[in-house]
Design a protein around this motif. Structure first.
Motif, PDB file in Angstrom:
ATOM      1  N   TRP A 261      -9.631   5.030   4.530  1.00  0.00           N
ATOM      2  CA  TRP A 261      -9.353   6.284   5.252  1.00  0.00           C
ATOM      3  C   TRP A 261      -9.838   6.186   6.692  1.00  0.00           C
ATOM      4  O   TRP A 261     -10.675   5.114   7.190  1.00  0.00           O
ATOM      5  CB  TRP A 261     -10.537   7.395   4.819  1.00  0.00           C
TER       6      TRP A 261
ATOM      7  N   GLU B  72      -7.689   9.408  -4.920  1.00  0.00           N
ATOM      8  CA  GLU B  72      -6.786   8.399  -5.359  1.00  0.00           C
ATOM      9  C   GLU B  72      -6.808   7.294  -4.183  1.00  0.00           C
ATOM     10  O   GLU B  72      -6.242   6.313  -4.508  1.00  0.00           O
ATOM     11  CB  GLU B  72      -5.482   8.751  -5.677  1.00  0.00           C
ATOM     12  N   TYR B  73      -7.386   7.708  -3.180  1.00  0.00           N
ATOM     13  CA  TYR B  73      -7.119   6.650  -1.890  1.00  0.00           C
ATOM     14  C   TYR B  73      -8.700   5.977  -1.670  1.00  0.00           C
ATOM     15  O   TYR B  73      -9.556   6.660  -1.844  1.00  0.00           O
ATOM     16  CB  TYR B  73      -6.795   7.572  -0.735  1.00  0.00           C
ATOM     17  N   ASP B  74      -8.418   4.772  -1.095  1.00  0.00           N
ATOM     18  CA  ASP B  74      -9.662   3.899  -1.001  1.00  0.00           C
ATOM     19  C   ASP B  74      -9.955   3.865   0.264  1.00  0.00           C
ATOM     20  O   ASP B  74     -11.147   3.457   0.720  1.00  0.00           O
ATOM     21  CB  ASP B  74      -9.434   2.673  -1.721  1.00  0.00           C
TER      22      ASP B  74
ATOM     23  N   ALA C 132       2.932  11.734   1.841  1.00  0.00           N
ATOM     24  CA  ALA C 132       2.708  10.336   1.358  1.00  0.00           C
ATOM     25  C   ALA C 132       3.990   9.551   1.332  1.00  0.00           C
ATOM     26  O   ALA C 132       5.234  10.135   1.135  1.00  0.00           O
ATOM     27  CB  ALA C 132       2.092  10.350   0.059  1.00  0.00           C
TER      28      ALA C 132
ATOM     29  N   ALA D  96      -4.686   7.871   5.224  1.00  0.00           N
ATOM     30  CA  ALA D  96      -5.390   7.079   3.990  1.00  0.00           C
ATOM     31  C   ALA D  96      -4.291   5.835   3.324  1.00  0.00           C
ATOM     32  O   ALA D  96      -3.248   6.274   3.354  1.00  0.00           O
ATOM     33  CB  ALA D  96      -5.651   8.173   2.814  1.00  0.00           C
ATOM     34  N   GLY D  97      -4.978   5.242   2.629  1.00  0.00           N
ATOM     35  CA  GLY D  97      -4.107   4.267   1.940  1.00  0.00           C
ATOM     36  C   GLY D  97      -4.839   3.375   0.767  1.00  0.00           C
ATOM     37  O   GLY D  97      -6.158   3.740   0.416  1.00  0.00           O
ATOM     38  N   ARG D  98      -3.891   3.139  -0.255  1.00  0.00           N
ATOM     39  CA  ARG D  98      -4.526   2.320  -1.522  1.00  0.00           C
ATOM     40  C   ARG D  98      -3.440   1.479  -1.751  1.00  0.00           C
ATOM     41  O   ARG D  98      -2.098   1.581  -1.636  1.00  0.00           O
ATOM     42  CB  ARG D  98      -4.812   3.459  -2.495  1.00  0.00           C
TER      43      ARG D  98
ATOM     44  N   TYR E 184       0.478  -1.240  -0.073  1.00  0.00           N
ATOM     45  CA  TYR E 184      -0.053   0.086   0.252  1.00  0.00           C
ATOM     46  C   TYR E 184       0.793   1.314  -0.167  1.00  0.00           C
ATOM     47  O   TYR E 184       1.839   1.404   0.879  1.00  0.00           O
ATOM     48  CB  TYR E 184      -0.907   0.079   1.086  1.00  0.00           C
TER      49      TYR E 184
END
Length: 125
Positions: free
Chosen positions: A115, A111-113, A50, A96-98, A32
């Motif tokens: 939270w 752009e992040y999925d 980030a 946040a993460g993706r 991630y």
């Protein structure tokens, strides 16, 4: 699914420091890109910092040299060390993460999925 939980916020005087933590649970791992955003009252949520899977980092200009993002994949935790805090840093801070390819860094909300719920940081004398 990934769940994110922030901690470490609080009230601090100008020039002070805080360290925020973001603990991940669920389908975690090192695949991630992780980030911190913040939202002040009446303003849109904005990018702060980030960190990629390879620990490359990227910062918003106003926090460069004052904030440091880091990650400990063994603990599924991301940190934001904030030094020399200013009143304009007052906001709710979100983790946040993706999922991401190696080295990729993302800087926009869309752009992040995943939270977290946010943690309040108040800088005031």
């Amino acid at each position: 699914q990934v769940q994110l939980a922030e901690s470490g916020g609080g009230l601090v005087q100008p020039g002070g420091s805080l360290r925020l933590s973001c603990a991940a649970s669920g389908r975690t791992g090192s695949n991630y890109c992780m980030a911190w955003f913040r939202q002040a009252p009446g303003k849109e949520r904005e990018f702060v910092a980030a960190i990629s899977r390879t620990h490359s980092t990227y910062y918003e200009d106003s926090v460069k040299g004052r904030f440091t993002i880091s990650r400990d994949d063994a603990k599924n935790t991301v940190y934001l060390q904030m030094n020399n805090l200013k009143p304009e840093d007052t906001a709710v801070y979100y983790c946040a993460g993706r999922l991401a390819y190696i080295g990729a860094v993302f800087t926009t909300v869309d752009e992040y999925d995943y939270w977290g719920q946010g943690t309040q940081v108040t800088v005031s004398s």
